[in-house]
Write an enzyme that holds these catalytic residues in place. Structure first.
Site, mmCIF file in Angstrom:
data_model
loop_
_atom_site.group_PDB
_atom_site.id
_atom_site.type_symbol
_atom_site.label_atom_id
_atom_site.label_comp_id
_atom_site.label_asym_id
_atom_site.label_seq_id
_atom_site.Cartn_x
_atom_site.Cartn_y
_atom_site.Cartn_z
ATOM 1 N N GLY A 1 0.645 -1.056 0.421
ATOM 2 C CA GLY A 1 0.056 -0.076 0.351
ATOM 3 C C GLY A 1 1.206 1.090 0.264
ATOM 4 O O GLY A 1 2.243 1.342 0.079
ATOM 5 N N HIS B 1 -4.082 0.810 7.548
ATOM 6 C CA HIS B 1 -3.127 1.794 8.726
ATOM 7 C C HIS B 1 -2.638 3.178 7.270
ATOM 8 O O HIS B 1 -2.318 4.426 7.366
ATOM 9 C CB HIS B 1 -1.774 1.032 7.607
ATOM 10 N N GLU B 2 -3.054 3.059 6.116
ATOM 11 C CA GLU B 2 -2.667 3.633 4.587
ATOM 12 C C GLU B 2 -4.207 5.239 5.120
ATOM 13 O O GLU B 2 -3.662 6.307 5.403
ATOM 14 C CB GLU B 2 -3.606 3.641 3.746
ATOM 15 N N HIS C 1 -1.785 6.882 8.237
ATOM 16 C CA HIS C 1 -1.221 7.916 7.064
ATOM 17 C C HIS C 1 -1.614 9.393 6.792
ATOM 18 O O HIS C 1 -1.342 10.538 7.160
ATOM 19 C CB HIS C 1 -0.543 7.392 5.926
ATOM 20 N N GLN D 1 2.305 10.074 2.230
ATOM 21 C CA GLN D 1 3.637 9.415 2.227
ATOM 22 C C GLN D 1 4.904 10.139 0.819
ATOM 23 O O GLN D 1 5.426 9.572 1.080
ATOM 24 C CB GLN D 1 4.008 7.897 1.825
ATOM 25 N N CYS E 1 6.611 -0.383 7.547
ATOM 26 C CA CYS E 1 5.083 0.540 6.192
ATOM 27 C C CYS E 1 7.486 1.206 5.930
ATOM 28 O O CYS E 1 7.766 1.302 6.039
ATOM 29 C CB CYS E 1 5.522 1.674 7.516
ATOM 30 N N LEU E 2 6.583 1.589 4.494
ATOM 31 C CA LEU E 2 7.771 2.670 3.593
ATOM 32 C C LEU E 2 8.612 3.519 4.247
ATOM 33 O O LEU E 2 9.332 3.760 3.838
ATOM 34 C CB LEU E 2 7.344 2.640 2.275
HETATM 35 O O1 GNR Z 1 3.817 -2.423 2.356
HETATM 36 C C1 GNR Z 1 3.619 -2.405 3.109
HETATM 37 N N1 GNR Z 1 3.268 -3.467 4.427
HETATM 38 C C2 GNR Z 1 2.459 -3.495 5.416
HETATM 39 C C3 GNR Z 1 2.338 -4.868 6.527
HETATM 40 C C4 GNR Z 1 1.440 -5.179 7.208
HETATM 41 C C5 GNR Z 1 0.994 -3.919 7.317
HETATM 42 C C6 GNR Z 1 0.444 -2.659 6.860
HETATM 43 C C7 GNR Z 1 1.113 -2.529 5.670
HETATM 44 S S1 GNR Z 1 1.501 -1.430 4.627
HETATM 45 C C8 GNR Z 1 3.139 -1.380 4.015
HETATM 46 C C9 GNR Z 1 2.870 -0.040 2.945
HETATM 47 C C10 GNR Z 1 3.342 1.000 3.235
HETATM 48 O O2 GNR Z 1 4.315 2.485 4.297
HETATM 49 N N2 GNR Z 1 1.968 1.796 3.346
HETATM 50 O O3 GNR Z 1 1.692 2.576 3.913
HETATM 51 NI NI NI Z 2 2.805 2.855 5.964
#
Ligand code: GNR
Ligand code: NI
Length: 170
Positions: free
Chosen positions: A46, A134-135, A138, A51, A92-93
């Site tokens: 995601g 999670h997104e 952000h 980001q 998270c990236l």
């Molecule tokens: O790549 C991602 N893997 C992930 C794994 C478990 C829970 C959430 C994520 S999101 C993350 C990519 C990201 O940072 N999205 O904002």
């Molecule tokens: Ni993230």
């Protein structure tokens, strides 16, 4: 198409609150396409516009094995969430090489606009449900490390600052 640079924690820009998209026009479609390319290149499931330093309510996701089924959520809103919670390791990236357990609603129903500007509703569970939450965090300036203990968060912050300094030198 273009790869966009991804902001890294603890960049204060990650804590900005995104504004709703006023209209799904060519500029937004270009952003969506660049975000999908960036997410695939970074091997993420995601990516939120926050980001890539664009503070508008746009999310892309791809939880498919084959990495060829991108989902687009513009102006996403949760219309339902389960009482039941689920606990899973998240990454998270914007916080590379850091994984820790976070509590999320097991199931959510999200309403959003697609890349075509059409409204749709989707029920999600498992990784898709976790990723949507999670997104959407952000988009309100929240990074998953904020759910961890202050001690863990400070250790992550210190490590990320050191990494950024080392990368600068290299
Ligand atoms: O790549 C991602 N893997 C992930 C794994 C478990 C829970 C959430 C994520 S999101 C993350 C990519 C990201 O940072 N999205 O904002
Ligand atoms: Ni993230």
């Amino acid at each position: 198409m273009a790869l966009l640079p991804i902001l890294k924690f603890p960049d204060p820009k990650l804590h900005r609150v995104a504004k709703p998209v006023a209209s799904v026009d060519d500029r937004i479609r270009q952003l969506v396409d660049d975000m999908i390319e960036t997410m695939h290149d970074a091997e993420g499931v995601g990516l939120a516009a926050t980001q890539v330093d664009v503070h508008e309510r746009v999310i892309v996701m791809d939880t498919s094995e084959t990495r060829d089924q991108p989902l687009v959520f513009i102006n996403p809103e949760l219309v339902a969430r389960s009482e039941e919670m689920t606990f899973a390791d998240e990454g998270c990236l914007s916080v590379p090489d850091t994984y820790d357990r976070v509590a999320r609603h097991a199931r959510v129903t999200v309403r959003a606009l697609g890349r075509d500007g059409q409204s749709f509703e989707m029920e999600a569970e498992g990784l898709t449900s976790i990723c949507i939450q999670h997104e959407m965090d952000h988009l309100v300036g929240r990074v998953f490390v904020e759910y961890l203990s202050p001690l863990k968060r400070d250790r992550i912050r210190t490590r990320m600052i050191k990494r950024a300094r080392d990368a600068q030198r290299a």
